[in-house]
Design a protein around this motif. Structure first.
Motif, PDB file in Angstrom:
ATOM      1  N   VAL A 209      33.165  30.573 -26.800  1.00  0.00           N
ATOM      2  CA  VAL A 209      32.588  31.784 -27.389  1.00  0.00           C
ATOM      3  C   VAL A 209      33.686  32.836 -27.515  1.00  0.00           C
ATOM      4  N   ALA A 210      33.995  33.216 -28.744  1.00  0.00           N
ATOM      5  CA  ALA A 210      35.117  34.129 -28.986  1.00  0.00           C
ATOM      6  C   ALA A 210      34.967  35.443 -28.214  1.00  0.00           C
ATOM      7  N   GLU A 211      33.756  35.973 -28.155  1.00  0.00           N
ATOM      8  CA  GLU A 211      33.535  37.252 -27.475  1.00  0.00           C
ATOM      9  C   GLU A 211      33.842  37.163 -25.977  1.00  0.00           C
ATOM     10  N   GLU A 212      33.667  35.982 -25.410  1.00  0.00           N
ATOM     11  CA  GLU A 212      33.915  35.801 -23.983  1.00  0.00           C
ATOM     12  C   GLU A 212      35.397  35.961 -23.644  1.00  0.00           C
ATOM     13  N   LEU A 213      36.251  35.664 -24.624  1.00  0.00           N
ATOM     14  CA  LEU A 213      37.687  35.750 -24.388  1.00  0.00           C
ATOM     15  C   LEU A 213      38.152  37.196 -24.227  1.00  0.00           C
ATOM     16  N   GLU A 214      37.326  38.133 -24.653  1.00  0.00           N
ATOM     17  CA  GLU A 214      37.673  39.542 -24.479  1.00  0.00           C
ATOM     18  C   GLU A 214      37.787  39.906 -23.000  1.00  0.00           C
ATOM     19  N   LYS A 215      37.059  39.158 -22.141  1.00  0.00           N
ATOM     20  CA  LYS A 215      37.162  39.390 -20.699  1.00  0.00           C
ATOM     21  C   LYS A 215      38.601  39.171 -20.231  1.00  0.00           C
ATOM     22  N   VAL A 216      39.233  38.164 -20.810  1.00  0.00           N
ATOM     23  CA  VAL A 216      40.605  37.843 -20.427  1.00  0.00           C
ATOM     24  C   VAL A 216      41.551  38.960 -20.855  1.00  0.00           C
ATOM     25  N   SER A 217      41.420  39.397 -22.099  1.00  0.00           N
ATOM     26  CA  SER A 217      42.272  40.477 -22.601  1.00  0.00           C
ATOM     27  C   SER A 217      42.094  41.753 -21.790  1.00  0.00           C
ATOM     28  N   GLU A 218      40.857  42.066 -21.440  1.00  0.00           N
ATOM     29  CA  GLU A 218      40.577  43.271 -20.662  1.00  0.00           C
ATOM     30  C   GLU A 218      41.225  43.195 -19.282  1.00  0.00           C
ATOM     31  N   PHE A 219      41.127  42.026 -18.657  1.00  0.00           N
ATOM     32  CA  PHE A 219      41.739  41.867 -17.333  1.00  0.00           C
ATOM     33  C   PHE A 219      43.252  41.997 -17.410  1.00  0.00           C
ATOM     34  N   LEU A 220      43.849  41.331 -18.384  1.00  0.00           N
ATOM     35  CA  LEU A 220      45.310  41.361 -18.495  1.00  0.00           C
ATOM     36  C   LEU A 220      45.815  42.768 -18.797  1.00  0.00           C
ATOM     37  N   THR A 221      45.084  43.489 -19.624  1.00  0.00           N
ATOM     38  CA  THR A 221      45.477  44.852 -19.973  1.00  0.00           C
ATOM     39  C   THR A 221      45.402  45.782 -18.770  1.00  0.00           C
ATOM     40  N   SER A 222      44.362  45.619 -17.961  1.00  0.00           N
ATOM     41  CA  SER A 222      44.137  46.540 -16.847  1.00  0.00           C
ATOM     42  C   SER A 222      44.860  46.131 -15.566  1.00  0.00           C
ATOM     43  N   SER A 223      45.180  44.845 -15.430  1.00  0.00           N
ATOM     44  CA  SER A 223      45.721  44.374 -14.151  1.00  0.00           C
ATOM     45  C   SER A 223      47.127  43.788 -14.242  1.00  0.00           C
ATOM     46  N   TRP A 224      47.281  42.646 -14.853  1.00  0.00           N
ATOM     47  CA  TRP A 224      48.548  41.926 -14.785  1.00  0.00           C
ATOM     48  C   TRP A 224      49.644  42.500 -15.688  1.00  0.00           C
ATOM     49  N   LYS A 225      49.273  42.844 -16.900  1.00  0.00           N
ATOM     50  CA  LYS A 225      50.234  43.331 -17.912  1.00  0.00           C
ATOM     51  C   LYS A 225      51.087  42.220 -18.522  1.00  0.00           C
ATOM     52  N   GLN A 226      51.373  41.151 -17.764  1.00  0.00           N
ATOM     53  CA  GLN A 226      52.159  40.052 -18.314  1.00  0.00           C
ATOM     54  C   GLN A 226      51.682  38.720 -17.725  1.00  0.00           C
ATOM     55  N   VAL A 227      51.928  37.635 -18.475  1.00  0.00           N
ATOM     56  CA  VAL A 227      51.554  36.281 -18.051  1.00  0.00           C
ATOM     57  C   VAL A 227      52.802  35.409 -18.110  1.00  0.00           C
ATOM     58  N   ASP A 228      53.041  34.667 -17.041  1.00  0.00           N
ATOM     59  CA  ASP A 228      54.207  33.787 -16.983  1.00  0.00           C
ATOM     60  C   ASP A 228      53.891  32.370 -17.445  1.00  0.00           C
ATOM     61  N   ALA A 229      52.648  31.938 -17.243  1.00  0.00           N
ATOM     62  CA  ALA A 229      52.277  30.583 -17.663  1.00  0.00           C
ATOM     63  C   ALA A 229      50.783  30.521 -17.952  1.00  0.00           C
ATOM     64  N   LEU A 230      50.450  29.710 -18.948  1.00  0.00           N
ATOM     65  CA  LEU A 230      49.063  29.464 -19.328  1.00  0.00           C
ATOM     66  C   LEU A 230      48.865  27.959 -19.373  1.00  0.00           C
ATOM     67  N   VAL A 231      47.911  27.455 -18.591  1.00  0.00           N
ATOM     68  CA  VAL A 231      47.625  26.024 -18.551  1.00  0.00           C
ATOM     69  C   VAL A 231      46.252  25.772 -19.160  1.00  0.00           C
ATOM     70  N   HIS A 232      46.243  25.154 -20.340  1.00  0.00           N
ATOM     71  CA  HIS A 232      44.987  24.790 -21.006  1.00  0.00           C
ATOM     72  C   HIS A 232      44.503  23.457 -20.436  1.00  0.00           C
ATOM     73  N   ASN A 233      43.657  23.545 -19.423  1.00  0.00           N
ATOM     74  CA  ASN A 233      43.176  22.340 -18.756  1.00  0.00           C
ATOM     75  C   ASN A 233      41.720  22.018 -19.066  1.00  0.00           C
ATOM     76  N   ALA A 234      40.945  23.018 -19.466  1.00  0.00           N
ATOM     77  CA  ALA A 234      39.512  22.792 -19.719  1.00  0.00           C
ATOM     78  C   ALA A 234      39.320  21.735 -20.797  1.00  0.00           C
ATOM     79  N   GLY A 235      38.299  20.913 -20.622  1.00  0.00           N
ATOM     80  CA  GLY A 235      38.055  19.869 -21.610  1.00  0.00           C
ATOM     81  C   GLY A 235      36.594  19.473 -21.668  1.00  0.00           C
ATOM     82  N   ALA A 236      36.179  19.014 -22.842  1.00  0.00           N
ATOM     83  CA  ALA A 236      34.825  18.494 -23.034  1.00  0.00           C
ATOM     84  C   ALA A 236      34.922  17.070 -23.550  1.00  0.00           C
ATOM     85  N   LEU A 237      33.996  16.233 -23.119  1.00  0.00           N
ATOM     86  CA  LEU A 237      34.020  14.827 -23.499  1.00  0.00           C
ATOM     87  C   LEU A 237      32.621  14.361 -23.859  1.00  0.00           C
TER      88      LEU A 237
END
Length: 225
Positions: free
Chosen positions: A54-82
């Motif tokens: 859900v595209a709108e759900e990804l806004e949670k990630v942007s909001e967290f990064l903006t308010s807390s981390w400011k930068q990301v060193d690594a992103l691991v795309h592990n989620a999967g559906a089968l």
């Protein structure tokens, strides 16, 4: 100490990976539709209950990064559906379900995280041997395997597009691992590797693999298939 996002952390490899990063002092943003109790209370782990399809759900990630981390060193795309069905029985909804998580969510989450990735950052996508040309294929996994082939190409393109920014994109095409997802798809099948063992490999590759690779797909499988 690095800031690392891991998706699909409710169980299996993603859960083990989040715990390993945290145990070694790294900050973890754990994204999954359900939060594992094993992650709660860990001071190094922030859990966000997120439906990546859900595209709108990804806004949670942007909001967290903006308010807390400011930068990301690594992103691991592990989620999967089968979905395991004979090809003749697959519906458009089946394909959409798999591609929303395995392909579209990878692309959209990467877009959301891009503003926070700096030179030296590493984006790792977990694919499958089922997505590798010439590898043995399991019948019934046409939607899953084709989606895993798609993210390999996506990662290769992004590596080229963002190489001037110094952001590396690599894919790990893993073989069978003893996880809940594998047990659901193939009851009774025994994989040669456990989830913690595969998490150990992905952990090391996430932190160091971009020193040696960019735009590559590495086959991580001890068996054929």
């Amino acid at each position: 100490m690095k800031n690392i996002i891991v998706t699909g952390t409710s169980r299996g490899i993603g859960l083990e990976l989040a715990l390993k990063f945290a145990a070694n002092g790294h900050n973890v943003l754990a994204l999954s539709r359900k939060i594992s109790p094993a992650l709660l209370g860990n001071p190094k782990i922030t859990c966000l209950e997120t439906d990546l399809s859900v595209a709108e759900e990804l806004e949670k990630v942007s909001e967290f990064l903006t308010s807390s981390w400011k930068q990301v060193d690594a992103l691991v795309h592990n989620a999967g559906a089968l979905v395991s069905k004979p090809f003749a029985d697959l519906t458009l909804a089946d394909f959409e379900q798999v591609y929303k998580i395995n392909v579209f969510a990878v692309a959209m989450l990467t877009q959301n995280v891009l503003p926070f990735l700096n030179r030296g950052s590493h984006v790792v996508t977990i694919s499958s041997m089922g997505g590798i040309q010439g590898s043995s294929k399991f019948p019934g996994l046409s939607a899953y395997s084709s989606s895993k082939g798609a993210v390999i190409t996506l990662s290769e393109v992004l590596a080229e597009e963002f190489k001037e920014r110094g952001i590396s994109f690599n894919t790990l095409a893993i073989g069978s691992v003893q996880t809940e997802m594998l047990a659901e798809a193939f009851p009774g099948y025994k994989a040669p590797l456990s989830a913690p063992e595969m998490a150990d490999y992905i952990y090391d590759f996430t932190l160091n693999g971009n020193k040696y690779y960019n735009g590559k797909v590495l086959q991580v499988s001890s068996t054929t298939p």
